[in-house]
Design a protein around this motif. Sequence first.
Motif, PDB file in Angstrom:
ATOM      1  N   LEU A  62       0.823  -1.208   0.000  1.00  0.00           N
ATOM      2  CA  LEU A  62       0.000   0.000   0.000  1.00  0.00           C
ATOM      3  C   LEU A  62       0.857   1.257   0.000  1.00  0.00           C
ATOM      4  CD1 LEU A  62      -2.850  -1.013   2.449  1.00  0.00           C
ATOM      5  CD2 LEU A  62      -3.124  -0.393   0.032  1.00  0.00           C
ATOM      6  N   SER A  63       1.961   1.218   0.717  1.00  0.00           N
ATOM      7  CA  SER A  63       2.861   2.361   0.744  1.00  0.00           C
ATOM      8  C   SER A  63       3.377   2.667  -0.659  1.00  0.00           C
ATOM      9  CB  SER A  63       4.015   2.084   1.699  1.00  0.00           C
ATOM     10  OG  SER A  63       4.937   3.144   1.678  1.00  0.00           O
ATOM     11  N   LYS A  64       3.789   1.649  -1.377  1.00  0.00           N
ATOM     12  CA  LYS A  64       4.284   1.845  -2.751  1.00  0.00           C
ATOM     13  C   LYS A  64       3.170   2.337  -3.668  1.00  0.00           C
ATOM     14  CE  LYS A  64       7.917  -1.571  -2.337  1.00  0.00           C
ATOM     15  NZ  LYS A  64       8.440  -2.864  -2.710  1.00  0.00           N
ATOM     16  N   LEU A  65       1.994   1.741  -3.541  1.00  0.00           N
ATOM     17  CA  LEU A  65       0.866   2.143  -4.380  1.00  0.00           C
ATOM     18  C   LEU A  65       0.436   3.575  -4.078  1.00  0.00           C
ATOM     19  CD1 LEU A  65      -1.166  -1.182  -4.197  1.00  0.00           C
ATOM     20  CD2 LEU A  65      -0.082  -0.219  -6.258  1.00  0.00           C
ATOM     21  N   ARG A  66       0.514   3.966  -2.818  1.00  0.00           N
ATOM     22  CA  ARG A  66       0.156   5.337  -2.451  1.00  0.00           C
ATOM     23  C   ARG A  66       1.172   6.326  -3.010  1.00  0.00           C
ATOM     24  NH1 ARG A  66      -0.412   6.423   3.582  1.00  0.00           N
ATOM     25  NH2 ARG A  66       1.138   7.995   3.287  1.00  0.00           N
ATOM     26  N   MET A  67       2.455   6.000  -2.902  1.00  0.00           N
ATOM     27  CA  MET A  67       3.501   6.883  -3.456  1.00  0.00           C
ATOM     28  C   MET A  67       3.350   7.019  -4.971  1.00  0.00           C
ATOM     29  SD  MET A  67       6.839   6.029  -1.038  1.00  0.00           S
ATOM     30  CE  MET A  67       7.820   5.802  -2.452  1.00  0.00           C
ATOM     31  N   ALA A  68       2.858   5.975  -5.625  1.00  0.00           N
ATOM     32  CA  ALA A  68       2.665   6.013  -7.072  1.00  0.00           C
ATOM     33  C   ALA A  68       1.357   6.713  -7.450  1.00  0.00           C
ATOM     34  CB  ALA A  68       2.671   4.594  -7.631  1.00  0.00           C
TER      35      ALA A  68
END
Length: 115
Positions: A62-68
């Motif tokens: 989720l952290s990666k998806l949010r940053m993207a």
Amino acid sequence: MHPAPLHPVPDEEHARIASDTFRMLADPTRVKILWALFQQESSVNALAEAIGATPAAVSQHLSKLRMAGLVQSRKEGTFAFYRASDSHVHRLLAETLSHAEHVTGAAAGDDPHGY
């Protein structure tokens, strides 16, 4: 002589953004998370249960998806809820999952997942 393409070749910025989006979708866990979030907003624990992963793994993805920019979150008290934020990615994901059904031999029109 070849006919002109329907769309011009993308410039560097658009090609990079498209590539970055595919990179985010290049992980089965992230595909499952995004698909679940396109269905409804969810907490980390509910997502983990829905996709069969640990909450820690879901949080990292989720952290990666949010940053993207592919998911958004909101706080409600001490809980965070996530939702998918890009309808273009939803269509891309739906088409790709439909293709996967086709590749695995699912009968035409027999789409058990509703893609």
